[in-house]
Scaffold this motif. Structure first.
Motif, short mmCIF file in Angstrom:
data_model
loop_
_atom_site.label_atom_id
_atom_site.label_comp_id
_atom_site.label_asym_id
_atom_site.label_seq_id
_atom_site.Cartn_x
_atom_site.Cartn_y
_atom_site.Cartn_z
N PHE A 91 32.47 34.79 38.07
CA PHE A 91 33.31 35.29 39.17
C PHE A 91 34.19 33.94 39.60
CE2 PHE A 91 30.65 39.12 39.29
CZ PHE A 91 31.85 40.09 39.17
N ASP A 92 33.51 32.57 39.73
CA ASP A 92 34.19 31.49 40.01
C ASP A 92 35.44 31.37 39.04
OD1 ASP A 92 32.72 31.11 42.01
OD2 ASP A 92 31.36 29.86 41.17
N CYS A 93 34.84 31.46 37.67
CA CYS A 93 35.86 31.25 36.58
C CYS A 93 37.43 32.12 36.96
CB CYS A 93 35.42 31.61 35.38
SG CYS A 93 34.52 30.37 34.80
N TYR A 94 37.06 33.61 37.14
CA TYR A 94 38.09 34.43 37.32
C TYR A 94 38.93 34.08 38.55
CZ TYR A 94 37.13 38.17 33.82
OH TYR A 94 37.17 38.93 32.82
N GLU A 95 38.13 33.58 39.56
CA GLU A 95 39.09 32.94 41.01
C GLU A 95 39.74 31.89 40.51
OE1 GLU A 95 39.30 34.46 43.65
OE2 GLU A 95 37.50 36.00 43.67
N GLN A 96 39.31 30.89 39.77
CA GLN A 96 39.92 29.84 39.32
C GLN A 96 41.34 30.32 38.38
OE1 GLN A 96 36.65 27.90 37.33
NE2 GLN A 96 37.10 25.99 38.62
N ALA A 97 40.94 31.41 37.53
CA ALA A 97 42.14 31.97 36.90
C ALA A 97 43.35 32.49 37.55
CB ALA A 97 41.66 32.89 35.74
N LEU A 98 42.73 33.24 38.54
CA LEU A 98 43.73 33.85 39.33
C LEU A 98 44.66 32.88 40.37
CD1 LEU A 98 41.95 37.23 40.38
CD2 LEU A 98 43.85 36.77 38.84
N GLY A 99 43.85 31.72 40.73
CA GLY A 99 44.66 30.55 41.40
C GLY A 99 45.83 30.11 40.66
N ILE A 100 45.66 30.06 39.28
CA ILE A 100 47.01 29.72 38.51
C ILE A 100 47.87 30.77 38.14
CG2 ILE A 100 47.31 28.61 36.13
CD1 ILE A 100 44.67 27.45 36.09
N PHE A 101 47.20 32.13 37.80
CA PHE A 101 48.06 33.43 37.48
C PHE A 101 47.70 34.45 38.53
CE2 PHE A 101 47.58 31.39 33.36
CZ PHE A 101 48.85 31.20 33.16
N PRO A 102 48.27 34.01 39.94
CA PRO A 102 47.70 34.99 40.73
C PRO A 102 48.31 36.54 40.70
CG PRO A 102 49.58 33.74 41.67
CD PRO A 102 49.03 33.02 40.19
N ALA A 103 49.36 36.53 39.77
CA ALA A 103 49.94 38.20 39.74
C ALA A 103 49.78 38.42 38.22
CB ALA A 103 51.48 37.84 40.00
N ASP A 104 48.82 37.99 37.52
CA ASP A 104 48.44 38.27 36.18
C ASP A 104 47.96 39.59 35.95
OD1 ASP A 104 47.25 38.61 33.62
OD2 ASP A 104 48.26 36.77 33.03
N GLU A 105 48.34 40.67 35.84
CA GLU A 105 47.79 42.09 35.94
C GLU A 105 46.53 42.20 35.03
OE1 GLU A 105 51.04 42.52 32.70
OE2 GLU A 105 50.78 41.55 34.56
N VAL A 106 46.62 41.61 33.84
CA VAL A 106 45.79 41.56 32.65
C VAL A 106 44.30 40.71 33.35
CG1 VAL A 106 44.88 41.01 30.43
CG2 VAL A 106 47.33 41.60 30.96
N ILE A 107 44.45 39.79 33.80
CA ILE A 107 43.33 39.12 34.42
C ILE A 107 42.78 39.97 35.85
CG2 ILE A 107 42.63 36.85 35.71
CD1 ILE A 107 44.54 35.48 33.96
N ILE A 108 43.60 40.49 36.63
CA ILE A 108 43.17 40.93 37.64
C ILE A 108 42.36 42.44 37.25
CG2 ILE A 108 44.06 42.43 39.49
CD1 ILE A 108 46.44 40.42 39.62
N ASN A 109 43.06 43.01 36.20
CA ASN A 109 42.38 44.38 35.73
C ASN A 109 40.87 43.69 35.26
OD1 ASN A 109 42.22 47.04 34.66
ND2 ASN A 109 42.07 45.89 32.59
N SER A 110 40.63 42.83 34.26
CA SER A 110 39.53 42.30 33.88
C SER A 110 38.71 42.11 34.78
CB SER A 110 40.00 41.22 32.79
OG SER A 110 38.63 40.62 32.39
N MET A 111 38.93 41.48 35.96
CA MET A 111 38.15 40.97 36.99
C MET A 111 37.61 42.42 37.72
SD MET A 111 38.32 38.60 40.28
CE MET A 111 36.92 38.14 41.18
N GLY A 112 38.62 43.26 37.69
CA GLY A 112 38.00 44.78 38.13
C GLY A 112 36.87 45.31 37.49
N GLU A 113 37.13 45.15 36.01
CA GLU A 113 36.26 45.50 35.33
C GLU A 113 34.86 44.85 35.50
OE1 GLU A 113 38.94 47.16 31.52
OE2 GLU A 113 38.06 45.13 31.24
N GLN A 114 34.77 43.57 35.59
CA GLN A 114 33.60 43.01 35.97
C GLN A 114 32.97 43.48 37.11
OE1 GLN A 114 32.36 40.97 33.68
NE2 GLN A 114 33.71 40.22 32.53
N LEU A 115 33.79 43.48 37.95
CA LEU A 115 32.95 43.96 39.34
C LEU A 115 32.64 45.39 39.22
CD1 LEU A 115 36.06 42.64 41.63
CD2 LEU A 115 33.71 41.98 41.78
N PHE A 116 33.35 46.23 38.52
CA PHE A 116 32.68 47.77 38.53
C PHE A 116 31.30 47.66 37.64
CE2 PHE A 116 32.62 52.03 36.30
CZ PHE A 116 32.61 52.66 37.61
#
Length: 843
Positions: A91-116
């Motif tokens: 999850f730290d990696c996803y947070e770092q990725a979203l720090g660079i691409f905060p509006a990337d729907e693919v990364i946001i969706n993928s993080m949602g899948e991990q959380l689910f």
């Protein structure tokens, strides 16, 4: 005094230093980019991810260029971290990725899948919703949101809000209490906030509400604000057991309103929450010593209490989901299986590993049910008596005798209740009521049937030892004899002597056929897995299809042996990757000359399969458990050895709820590459069938209906955001609907031939009746080969059906041609419909 407004002067040395820094940065970015690509080539994803983080932080200009590679690296590195349990780093990696691409729907969706997957459903839903806002046509995020919406906002919320009678009775009870002096109100488990808003509308001076679910808490805040009550209702994102005075609410309240009751009344913790409320949040109740005390200085609860009813029933649908009903499955004798049962235990002894009941809507059970007794009162409870609430779990077990009125097999005790809101208003959850509640089902678990007869008396034990209502069928009184349903028996005389008690007693015991050696040897299977075991058509079909394939491959090997004069020798390899408990591997191993691999994971279930193998004459060398040797899911479809390919791979194609399994076509694509010549995937093809229907039931369970506000409150636009287009766990045979067409073929999935597949098609069908087209229920014919298939619509199927509910009902006339646009994206089916005057207009 220096001139502070003058522009700073940069000397030659400063410019040279900056050029040097820029050059060094560019060199670092260039070398890091090269290193990242080399790491990707060598599959060192962790190091590649670190390089990409450095590159994109130093040179944001590379974002568009590196976006796809960065996503790929992130996802692969996340897979590795997940496989070794380094979840926080993931999850730290996803947070770092979203720090660079905060509006990337693919990364946001993928993080949602991990959380689910980790069980954080609220947080996952937030990510899916955000991804959809960024890109409304993003199919992966839309399907994920639909899946999680069923968890976050359960479908009964829509039924409840559509239940006008229920809503009005609650409103009347609350209004009467508030106008009677209860000016401060706490709504426990507020949901959409409707009961709290009723209290405020009735004139309550202060209203507080609490909600544990983050999704429902946020929804309630939106609803309350939209109805102009944002400042007058305080909503807390807390469990009521955590509320304190004055930390959370300034003082004790005079009224608690709640509907935290499930089909078994106590399953949502209403007893514990009300005990806590009486001790910590509510004013003291009105006492007999001071019956003229002002209402505003005493506390009370809505609902005031409940009466629980129960009756014994015979029901084949319940029976086949909770105990083994057959002695043979696919040619295998089941005698050695031991005790197999569902995870629902109605024992009076609490067991943390099992639920005391399941739920069903009795009026919709396929095949119906037969009451074997009259309904009886199992329990009365007063929610305004804290001493009674506290003493509930320590009550002695109550034994109740039920006169049997109809002959039939004892399958379950069915339970419902009447909720007394106050002296005038009550709600019933009975099987004959049109209500948002289902009934609680306490199944009878004996391995063989017990037939009740008129004049018998069924002895039922009732207890509440762990704040659950527990009921169990323990014995039957028959002509003065007490027959214990756990297999024992004792002779008791009631009145006159029975002429031949020994004969009657032996006859009763013969019905039980209890095997004491296996009484404690239970293996728990899911209800759907029990129903699968009882699905004889399914197993016979697999047995026939496997026998045909194995015979063909053996004949081919014999021909090869004759042609080359070289013994072939090696066995045929069969892999069963069905989800959950499956007997297909044992059925395959029984064919002879076959080594079968099972994906069953649980140790106790593996032992059941081993026992069945031994008792059916199958050598232990012919059955292996594949996942015992695999650390990663990706390894499931690997080869059995470096030289040998699979002769057959069994894929589980359809979820019990009625949907295509996720990643099915990807698994099929991989499986095709691992088959030997002549080998097959089972099934080879799945055909989706459907029908046009008009069904108000599906509409009521899918969204809040009507243009009128609910009790005058604007709720529908907010909760309807969680409407999903596909209704699952549907029993089409008992669905209240009007059929507007014949059965039609919607879609075909060919697992053996990828070239035959498509992602969308148009289907033309003529309406056989006029009406409102509201939904398209669908089911599957699963073709094991060209001649053998099984249907998920069969009456003995362990699968349920599903239905696409149209966003807007479509008026159709008899004879109209309807064009359905059917799309399949991964496992999600979507359907839109329009009317055309003739089939030619749709070509």
């Amino acid at each position: 005094m220096p001139n502070t407004s003058a522009r700073p002067k940069h000397g030659r040395r400063t410019r040279r230093r900056r050029r040097t820094e820029d050059l060094a940065r560019d060199q670092l970015v260039s070398s890091s980019l090269e290193s990242a690509q080399q790491c990707l080539y060598s599959q060192d994803y962790g190091t590649a991810f670190a390089h990409y983080l450095l590159i994109l932080n130093l040179a944001p200009v590379f974002k568009d260029f590196a976006r796809e590679s960065f996503r790929f690296t992130l996802f692969k590195w996340a897979e590795e971290l997940d496989s070794v349990g380094r979840i926080q780093e993931l999850f730290d990696c996803y947070e770092q990725a979203l720090g660079i691409f905060p509006a990337d729907e693919v990364i946001i969706n993928s993080m949602g899948e991990q959380l689910f997957r980790m069980g954080f459903r609220d947080e996952a839903a937030g990510h899916f919703h955000k991804a959809l806002k960024l890109r409304p046509d993003y199919p992966e995020a839309r399907e994920n949101f639909y899946r999680v919406a069923n968890w976050l906002v359960e479908r009964w919320h829509f039924l409840m809000l559509n239940d006008h009678g229920r809503n009005q009775k609650y409103q009347q009870a609350i209004q009467k209490a508030v106008q009677g002096g209860c000016s401060t109100v706490l709504d426990i488990g507020t949901g959409t906030g409707i009961l709290g808003m009723c209290a405020k509308k009735a004139g309550a001076a202060e209203v507080f509400a609490c909600e544990l679910s983050k999704t429902m808490f946020e929804l309630a805040c939106e609803v309350v604000a939209a109805n102009g009550m944002e400042g007058s209702i305080k909503i807390l994102h807390k469990k009521s057991l955590e509320l304190e005075v004055p930390t959370d609410i300034p003082h004790r309240v005079s009224l608690v309103v709640t509907e935290t009751v499930d089909a078994g009344l106590f399953g949502e913790g209403i007893i514990e929450s009300l005990i806590h409320a009486w001790h910590n949040l509510l004013l003291p109740p009105k006492s007999d010593e001071n019956e003229f005390k002002e209402e505003s200085t005493t506390g009370r609860v809505i609902p005031a209490g409940a009466t629980v009813f129960c009756m014994a029933v015979e029901c084949l649908e319940i029976r086949r989901h909770h105990r083994l009903c057959v002695t043979e499955v696919g040619g295998l004798s089941m005698e050695a299986a031991g005790g197999l049962r569902s995870p629902v235990s109605c024992s009076s002894e609490p067991d943390d590993s099992t639920e005391p009941y399941t739920t069903e809507r009795l009026s919709r059970l396929p095949g119906g049910y037969t009451p074997l007794t009259q309904p009886f009162t199992a329990l009365n409870i007063d929610f305004n008596n804290v001493h009674e609430l506290e003493g509930l779990s320590s009550r002695e077990v109550q034994e109740i005798c039920l006169p049997v009125t109809e002959e039939g097999q004892l399958d379950a005790l069915a339970v419902w209740f009447q909720l007394h809101l106050d002296e005038e208003n009550s709600l019933s959850t009975g099987p004959q009521e049109d209500t948002c509640w289902e009934q609680a089902i306490y199944p009878f678990h004996s391995t063989v049937c017990f037939v009740l007869k008129p004049r018998d008396e069924l002895i039922v034990e009732v207890s509440c030892r762990d704040a659950y209502l527990r009921l169990s069928s323990v014995a039957v009184l028959r002509d003065g004899h007490k027959i214990h349903l756990d297999g024992g028996a004792e002779l008791k005389r009631s009145g006159n002597l029975v002429p031949n008690p020994e004969a009657e007693l032996c006859s009763a015991l013969a019905c039980l056929q209890t095997n004491h050696s296996q009484s404690d040897d239970f293996c728990i299977l899911e209800c759907s897995e029990m129903a699968l075991l009882n699905n004889q058509e399914y197993h016979q079909s697999f047995c026939g299809a496997l026998n045909k394939l194995i015979s063909q491959l053996k004949d081919k090997n014999n021909e090869q042996e004759c042609a080359t004069s070289m013994p072939v020798g090696s066995p045929l390899y069969v892999l069963d990757v069905s989800e959950g408990f499956s007997l297909i591997s044992v059925i395959a191993a029984r064919q002879g000359g076959v080594k079968a691999f099972s994906s069953v994971e649980k140790n106790k279930q593996q032992e059941v399969l081993r026992r069945l193998s031994r008792s059916n004459g199958i050598s232990v060398q012919h059955l292996e458990f594949w996942l015992n040797h695999k650390e990663e899911e990706q390894g499931v479809l690997q080869r059995p050895s470096t030289e040998k390919l699979w002769s057959a791979i069994i894929l589980d194609c359809v979820e019990t709820c009625g949907l295509i399994r996720q990643k099915l076509m990807e698994k099929a694509s991989l499986a095709r590459c691992l088959l030997e010549e002549g080998g097959r995937i089972f099934p080879e093809k799945v055909v989706v069938y459907g029908m046009l229907v008009e069904s108000d039931t599906l509409l009521l369970e899918s969204a809040v209906q009507g243009r009128e506000p609910t009790l005058g409150f604007n709720i529908a636009p907010f909760i309807n955001q969680f409407t999903v287009p596909v209704h699952v766990f549907l029993d089409f045979s008992t669905l209240k609907c009007r059929r507007l067409s014949e059965t039609l073929e919607l879609f075909v999935l060919d697992l053996m031939d990828s070239n035959a597949n498509y992602t969308s098609r148009e289907v033309k069908v003529q309406a056989t009746s006029a009406g409102r087209l509201t939904a398209v229920p669908f089911w599957y014919h699963i073709h094991l080969d060209q001649e053998i298939s099984v249907s998920t619509l069969h009456q003995n199927s362990h699968w349920k059906q599903a239905a696409v509910v149209l966003q807007q009902p479509l008026e159709v006339l008899e004879g109209d041609w309807i064009c359905l646009a059917v799309k399949l994206h991964e496992s999600s089916i979507s359907i839109s419909a329009c009317v055309a005057n003739s089939p030619l207009q749709m070509d």
